[in-house]
Structure formats: C-alpha cells, structure tokens
Design a protein around this motif. Sequence first.
Motif, PDB file in Angstrom:
ATOM      1  N   VAL A  79       0.875  -1.181   0.000  1.00 21.28           N
ATOM      2  CA  VAL A  79       0.000   0.000   0.000  1.00 21.28           C
ATOM      3  C   VAL A  79       0.906   1.222   0.000  1.00 21.28           C
ATOM      4  CG1 VAL A  79      -1.863   1.213   1.180  1.00 21.28           C
ATOM      5  CG2 VAL A  79      -1.737  -1.281   1.310  1.00 21.28           C
ATOM      6  N   TYR A  82      -5.249   0.357   3.115  1.00 19.64           N
ATOM      7  CA  TYR A  82      -4.858  -0.733   3.999  1.00 19.64           C
ATOM      8  C   TYR A  82      -6.002  -1.724   4.203  1.00 19.64           C
ATOM      9  CZ  TYR A  82      -3.186  -3.099   8.229  1.00 19.64           C
ATOM     10  OH  TYR A  82      -2.804  -4.046   9.152  1.00 19.64           O
ATOM     11  N   ILE A 114       1.547  -7.489   4.378  1.00 16.81           N
ATOM     12  CA  ILE A 114       1.193  -6.159   3.881  1.00 16.81           C
ATOM     13  C   ILE A 114       2.315  -5.207   4.270  1.00 16.81           C
ATOM     14  CG2 ILE A 114      -0.431  -4.232   4.020  1.00 16.81           C
ATOM     15  CD1 ILE A 114      -2.577  -6.251   4.823  1.00 16.81           C
ATOM     16  N   GLU A 134       2.812  -1.157   4.272  1.00 15.26           N
ATOM     17  CA  GLU A 134       2.160   0.135   4.057  1.00 15.26           C
ATOM     18  C   GLU A 134       3.198   1.248   4.159  1.00 15.26           C
ATOM     19  OE1 GLU A 134      -1.750   2.691   5.476  1.00 15.26           O
ATOM     20  OE2 GLU A 134      -0.744   1.385   6.929  1.00 15.26           O
TER      21      GLU A 134
END
Length: 371
Positions: free
Chosen positions: A50, A80, A95, A97
Amino acid sequence: MIKYLIEKEFKQLFRNSFLPKLIFIFPCMIMILMPWAANLEIKNINLNIVDNDHSIISRRLVDKIGASTYFRTTDVPGTYDEAMRAIEVGSADIILEIPRNFEKDWMQGNTPDLLVATNAVNGTKGGLGSSYLSAIINDYARELRQESPAPLRAGMPLPRVVVSTQNLYNPTLNYKLFMIPALMVMLLTMICGFLPALNVVGEKEAGTIEQINVTPVSKFTFIVAKLIPYWAVGFVVLTICLTLAWVLYGILPAGHFITIYGFAVVFLLVVSGLGLVISNHSATLQQAMFVMWFFMLILMLMSGLFTPIHSMPGWAQWIARLNPLKYFVEMMRTVYLRGGNFADLLPQLGALSAFALVFNLWAVKSYKKSS
C-alpha cells in the motif's frame, strides 16, 4: 551352518521380485525429489504493498522488494483495508504500508515509519517473511544514507557498529548441503528397519519358522544370519545415496568416506536389530508394520533431521538423547559440512555402539526358539 542360513536369507530376499526393485528405486526417488521439497527456506511470499506516498523513493523501495526472490507482489491496493481483505481470503501473506510524506520526512532528516502486517497463521512463514522484508528495508535505508548529500547525512543517525557476517562451513547457505545427509539417514532407517521388522513375523505367518526351530541352530546364529543380509543392503543403499548426491547436486563430504562407512557399520546394526526386536514381539505382519511405523515417526521427528534439537524444550532434548538417529544425523552433517573424523565423533560412536549392543542382545533374547 551360518553360511547356509545367510544364503537362505539372500535367496528369500531376491525371490521376491518387488523388494530388489524397491531397494534401488526408493533411494533414487527420495534423493531426486526430497531435497527440493524438504526445504525450510521460505520463498514466493505473497506481498501486498500500500503506497500512500507515490514518490520516487517509495517507488524505488517497491522495485527493490520486487527484485527479491523471496517475495511476489500480488497486488498494490489503494488502502490498507483492501490489503487486509486480501489476507483474510488468503491471497496475501504480508502487507507493507508506506505512509504519506515518506519522502518528505526522509529528506528532512526524520525517521519515517513503515507498517509491516503479517499473516501469522503459519508462524514460520510469517516470522521469516517479516524478517526478510525488514532486512530489505534496512538495506534500502543504508543505500539512501550513502546517496544523501553530506549536510543532510550530518543530521541523520548513522550506525556506529558495522556487522560483517561470515558463513562458516556452508558459505553459500545451500540448504541441500544440510538436508541431503539427513535424508540418507532416513533412507537407511526406513529400508534397514522395515525389512527386518517384517522378516521373522513373515516366516511365522508362512510357517517356515517352525523348520528352523527344530534344527540345532542357536538363537545367536539365527539372529546374526538375519542381520547380515540387511547390513549388506544398507551399504548398497548408502552407496547409491552418496553417488546420487555427487552426480545430481555436486555434493561431496568435506571429510572422508571411510568415516561414513565406519559409522554405517554400527548404525545398520542398530536399526536392523530394532527391526528384529519388533518382529520377534509381533504376531502378524500388520502388527509389525504399524509398530515399526510408530517408532519411525518418533525417531525421525526427534532426531534433528528437520528441526534443530536445541530448539526443542528441555524434556524433549533429554528424550532425543535416547534416539540413535540423532547421533548418526550429527555424524553425517559433521563429516559433510565440517570434515569431521573419528576422533571428533567418539561420543556419537560410543552411543551408537551401545544402542547396537542393546538392540541385538534384545533380539537374541526375545527370539523364542522352541523345538
């Protein structure tokens, strides 16, 4: 007398058209397939990034992560929450970010924060994946510090300690060099453990054991005649494994082959003796097979073959000391990786000799010869 008993065992072994093929094909299949499958390296981790900054620095970070063989960027969601939904459905493992003003904070000398969220259902994959990602990010930060102008670098914290890593004994971190010697131990254990375990009980079911019981053959002679053929089979299997390791993977022991074969002399007596003990105490082939499989699972899982023994709880490490596979696995890895010799491996040799004595005396004692 023992000569004719050994001749009988070999004839009985080769009379079965399937067993000689199994003795050759099984090691070949394991040595070809397992080094690729039994690999604890984590690769192809599904990563969602992200990027809330969309700057040159953040783009370079995304490209650097994408160039790694450990990660596979499956999506670049806008938020997110979208990335979290990918983890929930199983299409993403980690993930990353990147916050807004990531480049601005860096250029001003501040320390921007990156968020790494990991799916830790698979703890090993989650832990190693986040460690790999953190290492890439830290390496990227060092690159940016070196590229920054001198006035800017002056206001930024620089590391005071430089860590230089040297990988001993396996400098290329080739996992096959660690795994293949242990696979050889597993093959010797399964083949030279299962075949003797099914031997005596098979003669019980066929009724041929009664013909031996009415002869003047002693129990010791009978057990020795049972051991020698599988002892020879074990050397054939070990030679096949050593040859395939060299031909297929270019792996040769740093030590001497004499050390490996010398320890194999004792270890094959251990597993064959264990198989004969189980066979003597079993009434049917099914019983012998299931009991042997029960012990095989415990012995292999507690041997350090797949997981380090030092990572186990204290009570499990004490149990592992009663496992003969542990000592042979240690020997194989020491000879292959560090070039150990007999003098370096005397504790392992002593332990295996004790196991061989106990199991084979037990096999002689437990064989019920009735006339």
